[in-house]
Write a protein that holds these residues in place. Sequence first.
Motif, mmCIF file in Angstrom:
data_model
loop_
_atom_site.group_PDB
_atom_site.id
_atom_site.type_symbol
_atom_site.label_atom_id
_atom_site.label_comp_id
_atom_site.label_asym_id
_atom_site.label_seq_id
_atom_site.Cartn_x
_atom_site.Cartn_y
_atom_site.Cartn_z
ATOM 1 N N VAL A 75 10.837 -51.374 -13.724
ATOM 2 C CA VAL A 75 10.671 -51.360 -15.182
ATOM 3 C C VAL A 75 11.810 -50.573 -15.824
ATOM 4 C CG1 VAL A 75 9.207 -50.509 -17.079
ATOM 5 C CG2 VAL A 75 8.187 -51.793 -15.179
ATOM 6 N N ASP A 76 12.167 -49.431 -15.225
ATOM 7 C CA ASP A 76 13.301 -48.657 -15.748
ATOM 8 C C ASP A 76 14.578 -49.489 -15.768
ATOM 9 O OD1 ASP A 76 12.276 -46.225 -16.553
ATOM 10 O OD2 ASP A 76 12.773 -45.176 -14.698
ATOM 11 N N ASP A 77 14.825 -50.234 -14.704
ATOM 12 C CA ASP A 77 16.054 -51.013 -14.592
ATOM 13 C C ASP A 77 16.037 -52.282 -15.439
ATOM 14 O OD1 ASP A 77 18.670 -51.572 -13.314
ATOM 15 O OD2 ASP A 77 17.577 -53.274 -12.456
ATOM 16 N N MET A 78 14.898 -52.949 -15.493
ATOM 17 C CA MET A 78 14.846 -54.268 -16.120
ATOM 18 C C MET A 78 14.412 -54.255 -17.588
ATOM 19 S SD MET A 78 13.130 -56.132 -12.813
ATOM 20 C CE MET A 78 12.999 -57.761 -13.526
ATOM 21 N N LEU A 79 13.630 -53.270 -18.006
ATOM 22 C CA LEU A 79 13.074 -53.279 -19.362
ATOM 23 C C LEU A 79 13.530 -52.118 -20.236
ATOM 24 C CD1 LEU A 79 9.359 -54.204 -18.514
ATOM 25 C CD2 LEU A 79 11.202 -55.751 -19.203
ATOM 26 N N ARG A 80 13.678 -50.954 -19.643
ATOM 27 C CA ARG A 80 13.956 -49.747 -20.428
ATOM 28 C C ARG A 80 15.342 -49.796 -21.051
ATOM 29 N NH1 ARG A 80 15.724 -44.101 -19.482
ATOM 30 N NH2 ARG A 80 16.372 -44.738 -17.404
ATOM 31 N N LEU A 81 15.404 -49.440 -22.312
ATOM 32 C CA LEU A 81 16.674 -49.335 -23.023
ATOM 33 C C LEU A 81 17.241 -47.932 -22.831
ATOM 34 C CD1 LEU A 81 15.613 -51.090 -26.362
ATOM 35 C CD2 LEU A 81 16.833 -52.100 -24.408
ATOM 36 N N PRO A 82 18.560 -47.755 -22.977
ATOM 37 C CA PRO A 82 19.162 -46.432 -22.759
ATOM 38 C C PRO A 82 18.568 -45.327 -23.640
ATOM 39 C CG PRO A 82 20.870 -48.106 -22.852
ATOM 40 C CD PRO A 82 19.577 -48.790 -23.223
ATOM 41 N N ARG A 83 18.116 -45.662 -24.834
ATOM 42 C CA ARG A 83 17.556 -44.651 -25.740
ATOM 43 C C ARG A 83 16.146 -44.216 -25.352
ATOM 44 N NH1 ARG A 83 13.555 -46.758 -28.404
ATOM 45 N NH2 ARG A 83 13.506 -48.956 -28.945
ATOM 46 N N GLN A 84 15.485 -44.982 -24.492
ATOM 47 C CA GLN A 84 14.096 -44.714 -24.147
ATOM 48 C C GLN A 84 13.979 -43.714 -22.998
ATOM 49 O OE1 GLN A 84 13.177 -48.866 -23.444
ATOM 50 N NE2 GLN A 84 11.989 -48.980 -25.340
ATOM 51 N N ALA A 85 12.867 -42.982 -23.016
ATOM 52 C CA ALA A 85 12.578 -42.024 -21.944
ATOM 53 C C ALA A 85 12.248 -42.776 -20.656
ATOM 54 C CB ALA A 85 11.408 -41.133 -22.355
ATOM 55 N N PRO A 86 12.398 -42.123 -19.507
ATOM 56 C CA PRO A 86 12.060 -42.774 -18.235
ATOM 57 C C PRO A 86 10.596 -43.215 -18.182
ATOM 58 C CG PRO A 86 13.286 -40.761 -17.832
ATOM 59 C CD PRO A 86 12.946 -40.788 -19.304
ATOM 60 N N THR A 87 10.373 -44.292 -17.462
ATOM 61 C CA THR A 87 9.036 -44.852 -17.279
ATOM 62 C C THR A 87 8.163 -43.871 -16.498
ATOM 63 O OG1 THR A 87 9.951 -47.077 -17.315
ATOM 64 C CG2 THR A 87 7.778 -46.816 -16.295
#
Length: 150
Positions: A75-87
């Motif tokens: 999810v971190d690699d495929m969905l998370r944007l750089p501005r978002q906190a880690p999953t």
Amino acid sequence: MQEAMTLRLSQTLAEFGPGFTFVGRQYHLDVDGDDFFVDLLLYHVPSDCYVVVELKAGKFKPEHLGQLNFYVAAVDDMLRLPRQAPTVGILACGSKNERTVRYALDGSAQPLAVTSYTYEALPVAEKATLPSPDAITAALERDTDILPGP
């Protein structure tokens, strides 16, 4: 029926605490042609992060944590944007052996929770905004079949 599903989903998210939004149940991740399904994917708006919830009816097993780690990383690699906190990953299981959980978590660098034992080990910011695994288990045990899914 759609109204009942919407109401139940709203109630479940409210029980998790303020700021959660539903992303998907049995959320599909395609990893180079291999299919994986996250039991429940939420987004916590105040923390600006995804929350992966894996449900296990039986006793905690170390391999459950490996699966959760995999989903959090994907999810971190495929969905998370750089501005978002880690999953954040939450494993809700029927029971656990404290020592087994401790050994399984010793090598993990991900923000994970397995029942109340590891919830206490989460960073203060995550604990302040995320529900305890016991609260999630209680909310989901009532009726997981009504949540929409594939």
